[in-house]
Motif scaffolding. Structure first.
Motif, mmCIF file in Angstrom:
data_model
loop_
_atom_site.group_PDB
_atom_site.id
_atom_site.type_symbol
_atom_site.label_atom_id
_atom_site.label_comp_id
_atom_site.label_asym_id
_atom_site.label_seq_id
_atom_site.Cartn_x
_atom_site.Cartn_y
_atom_site.Cartn_z
ATOM 1 N N GLU A 1 0.858 -1.191 0.000
ATOM 2 C CA GLU A 1 0.000 0.000 0.000
ATOM 3 C C GLU A 1 0.890 1.235 0.000
ATOM 4 O O GLU A 1 1.770 1.375 0.837
ATOM 5 N N ASP A 2 0.694 2.144 -0.971
ATOM 6 C CA ASP A 2 1.549 3.337 -1.030
ATOM 7 C C ASP A 2 0.969 4.515 -0.260
ATOM 8 O O ASP A 2 1.677 5.482 0.011
ATOM 9 N N ASP B 1 -2.701 -3.432 -2.863
ATOM 10 C CA ASP B 1 -3.320 -2.272 -3.493
ATOM 11 C C ASP B 1 -3.014 -2.347 -4.991
ATOM 12 O O ASP B 1 -1.968 -2.855 -5.386
ATOM 13 N N GLY C 1 -3.147 0.428 -7.303
ATOM 14 C CA GLY C 1 -2.393 1.592 -7.747
ATOM 15 C C GLY C 1 -1.141 1.765 -6.910
ATOM 16 O O GLY C 1 -1.177 2.380 -5.851
ATOM 17 N N LYS D 1 -12.072 0.547 -1.740
ATOM 18 C CA LYS D 1 -11.870 1.596 -0.737
ATOM 19 C C LYS D 1 -12.991 2.619 -0.865
ATOM 20 O O LYS D 1 -13.404 2.904 -1.987
HETATM 21 CA CA CA Z 1 -2.451 3.341 -4.135
#
Ligand code: CA
Length: 223
Positions: free
Chosen positions: A7-8, A51, A53, A101
């Motif tokens: 997760e970024d 995630d 992205g 999300k």
């Molecule tokens: Ca992301």
């Protein structure tokens, strides 16, 4: 039980890893797809939360590479995008579940448990040593049917000893089982947990033997 979280988003990643750790999972948090890909190549996990992205390599590619290596690791994908095609693509690439999300933490944890349960259905039924039993799915240790009160770290130590009952488990293996990347834990800490567990297990007639040069082994106290 060790999970990989890719997760970024630092706020979400931080909240997720904290709450999962509180629930007793060891969590490695990867901030980029590349980092996640490396971790999944190098380490053994029980589940990955991915995630889509992500910088450097997107979640689809991480998943594609994982399945290309013939890994059957359960994967939940997280997507901010409502787009149906993302979910379909993720599932086609071999994800086991997805969450859009924003989602609630209890829902994520329920889905984690469901996936881990599915994955361990065939592999590990309840394990017993003397009067003590351990259910790897709900991760509850019982003595004569009564759940034991354990800290998450004590549970982690006892979990690995139960999963390998009758074999010696090294301190390094215990540290590995308990810790995420950002945790520092020495052999001393393991000794402390083992000491506490010994006291709790004494009355049940179960011992954690020290096996010289090899580590610890869970056993019934000989009568
Ligand atoms: Ca992301």
């Amino acid at each position: 039980m060790r999970l990989l979280l890719a997760e970024d988003d630092s706020v979400l990643g931080d909240a997720l890893s904290k709450s999962l750790r509180q629930s007793g999972y060891a969590v490695d948090w990867a901030r980029t797809g590349q980092e996640a890909d490396l971790a999944l190549t190098d380490q053994v996990y029980s589940l990955a939360i991915l995630d889509l992205g992500l910088p450097k390599m997107d979640g689809f590619e991480v998943l594609r590479r994982l399945r290309q290596r013939r890994s059957k690791l359960p994967v939940i994908i997280l997507t901010a995008r409502e787009a149906l095609e993302d979910r379909v693509k993720g599932l086609d690439l071999g994800a086991d579940d997805y969450l859009a999300k924003p989602f609630d933490l209890p829902e994520l944890e329920a889905r984690l448990r469901a996936l881990i349960r599915r994955g361990s259905e065939v592999a590990t039924p309840e394990i017993t040593v003397g009067s003590m039993s351990f259910n790897p799915v709900d991760r509850i240790v019982r003595i004569d049917g009564t759940p034991m009160e354990l800290s998450s770290r004590e549970l982690g130590v006892l979990e690995l000893l139960m999963l390998r009952a009758g074999q010696a488990v090294s301190k390094e293996a215990l540290v590995e089982h308990l810790c995420s990347w950002d945790d520092e834990m020495g052999d001393n800490a393991i000794e402390v947990y083992v000491h506490r567990l010994r006291k709790k297990l004494e009355a049940a007639g179960i011992q954690i033997r020290t096996v010289r040069g090899l580590g610890y082994m869970l056993d019934k106290v000989p009568v």
